[in-house]
Design an enzyme around this catalytic site. Structure first.
Site, mmCIF file in Angstrom:
data_model
loop_
_atom_site.group_PDB
_atom_site.id
_atom_site.type_symbol
_atom_site.label_atom_id
_atom_site.label_comp_id
_atom_site.label_asym_id
_atom_site.label_seq_id
_atom_site.Cartn_x
_atom_site.Cartn_y
_atom_site.Cartn_z
ATOM 1 C CD GLU A 262 0.390 -3.152 1.705
ATOM 2 O OE1 GLU A 262 0.112 -2.900 2.897
ATOM 3 O OE2 GLU A 262 1.534 -3.156 1.253
ATOM 4 C CB CYS A 296 3.042 -2.426 5.895
ATOM 5 S SG CYS A 296 3.298 -3.603 4.548
#
Length: 519
Positions: A262, A296
């Site tokens: 990720e 993010c």
């Protein structure tokens, strides 16, 4: 500094943790100092796990995995829910630590913990439904067989966590890996080590009867994480930069160790002409600056229709004018957690202005030590670093477009593809379906991350694989297909030399009838 009681609880011992490192006084080069990012004050120190310690931690987890993986889904569910309850009971203490070590306000610390708890609950309660044994239709030609699909835990999962959401984000791997029957060795970020240890300690304290090593931590810097990749784990789950993710993937490839990555994002928001502009501006202002922009899936780029451009920009500016960073009770967000990121944010602001952008709020002078005030940059060149690279700070670029088609094209013209948002009263879902990303919120931002049943992850440079939801559970279990012959049919043993020519003639007549016609 920590109180003696807190220090005792967070100290890493051989018995309670799976780090297998000494807790005695060690030279400075052998310890990791955890600091308050707002003040630089040392909060705690942690022994650094070397290669031997990492391998020992994985070995201990391997032993514990045999017991943990053999438990029924129901038994594992109970242990996970006890962990969840322990975190709730310790919420005030834990959120105070998150605020201290990570820098985010207390309310944001509590929201992060709340979301992590939601995911523990979902993973615990849905693991059996998602991963439990299932009967599969064998089809006409294998009708004498019973077919089953079962799932097996990998064994030991190595989790390398980030610092920006030090509980919520790694828990997307930890809770789901545990629910699937794996043991976990967790390497928290060097910027949130004490937080990571508290999370694991809570599991141990909630489940003292379990063997040591079901969920343990190893502490250190990048070299410790690199050793974890090489230590014989069965899968690596990493959250962090794309560059580091690529290095981990290359190292894991040497042993064909599967990875879940990720990585970064440069998430876009599309504001259509029919958008609720006040709601869109409020969401963009929050999504761009919450957690100091260190998210993010936070808002970094906005594409707004020309017809509503001026009103939208004015509203964003109005909101962010009153938003201030700090470490006190009245601050909207905290300091930058990682000092080196401050220089990147400043460089992106300067690059945006150099390439034709206009700062309608803030600018290079908004960077003030560990705190960065909100910065709004308008009509920045699409080729600038401020648009193409992950900034990870409380800044946002807003570009004027003449149509939704142009907005979609620009939003997709980026190497990252993590998440996005769309604001449109009538066409939000249709626009969302055109975006090359792993998740989209319509008339909101980041809502997908709060819904435990939805998988989360990206495409392109944003990573590989998914956490959360059913897909997140499936990431941590390998499918095992089983076919059992219930009875034999003379002449119909298709996968043997005993099949007859009459059977083959029959098949040649049946196949065109069954599969040769399509209306």
């Amino acid at each position: 500094m920590l109180s003696r009681a807190q220090a005792a609880r967070w100290r890493i011992t051989q018995e309670e943790r799976s780090t297998v490192t000494s807790t005695e006084t060690t030279p400075d080069q052998d310890v990791l100092k955890s600091v308050d990012p707002a003040t630089g004050e040392v909060i705690a120190t942690h022994p650094i796990a070397d290669a031997d310690a990492v391998r020992a931690a994985v070995a201990k987890a391997r032993t514990a995995a045999a017991t943990w993986g053999a438990l029924s889904y129901g038994r594992r569910r109970d242990h996970l829910l006890r962990w969840k309850s322990r975190l709730v009971a310790d919420a005030d203490e834990f959120t105070a630590l998150i605020h201290r070590e990570n820098g985010k306000p207390l309310d944001d610390s509590f929201l992060e913990l709340m979301l992590a708890i939601e995911h523990i609950d979902w993973a615990a309660k849905h693991a059996e439904k998602v991963l439990g044994p299932k009967k599969i239709s064998p089809g006409m030609f294998m009708a004498n067989f019973a077919a089953r699909l079962e799932h097996r835990p990998y064994g030991v999962i190595g989790v390398i966590g980030p610092w920006n959401y030090p509980v919520y984000t790694p828990n997307g791997s930890i809770a789901y890996a545990l629910a699937a029957g794996n043991a976990v060795v967790f390497k928290p970020s060097e910027y949130s080590t004490t937080i990571g240890n508290f999370l694991a300690d809570a599991f141990v304290r909630a489940n003292p009867e379990l063997p040591v090593g079901v969920f343990g931590t190893i502490n250190g810097f990048g070299t410790t994480g690199a050793e974890l990749v090489k230590a014989g784990v069965d899968k690596i789950a990493f959250t962090g930069s794309t560059a580091t993710g690529k290095r981990i993937m290359a190292a894991a490839a040497e042993t064909l160790t599967p990875v879940l990555l990720e990585c970064g994002g440069k998430d876009a928001v599309i504001v259509a002409a029919d958008a609720d502009l006040k709601a869109a501006a409020d969401a963009v202002a929050w999504g761009a600056t919450a957690n100091s922009g260190q998210t993010c899936a936070g808002v970094e780029r906005v594409y707004v229709d020309r017809s509503v451009r001026d009103q939208f920009i004015a509203e964003v500016k109005k909101i962010l004018t009153d938003v201030k960073p700090g470490s006190g009770a009245g601050a909207h967000y905290g300091p930058m957690t990682m000092p080196s990121q401050i220089d990147i944010v400043k460089r992106h602001i300067e690059d945006a202005l150099k390439h034709g952008g206009t700062a309608v709020l803030g600018g290079p002078d908004s960077v003030k030590g560990p705190f960065i005030e909100p910065v709004v940059l308008v009509d920045v060149d699409e080729n600038s670093d401020a648009v193409q690279e992950e900034t990870f700070g409380p800044t946002v670029t807003i570009r004027t477009v003449d149509s939704v088609d142009e907005a979609v094209e620009l939003a997709n013209a980026n190497k990252y593809g993590l998440a996005s948002a769309v604001y449109s009263r009538k066409n939000g879902l249709d626009i969302a379906r055109r975006l090359r990303v792993g998740a989209t919120s319509v008339n909101s931002v980041l809502s997908f991350a709060a819904i435990a049943g939805l998988p989360f992850g990206g495409v392109g440079d944003s990573g590989i694989g998914r956490i959360h939801g059913a897909a997140g559970l499936q990431e941590f279990a390998r499918p095992h297909s089983i076919a059992v012959q219930r009875f034999a049919i003379p002449g119909m043993a298709l996968l043997s030399y005993s099949r007859t020519q009459s059977t083959m003639k029959l098949l040649r007549r049946l196949v065109p009838v069954l599969h040769g016609r399509h209306k």
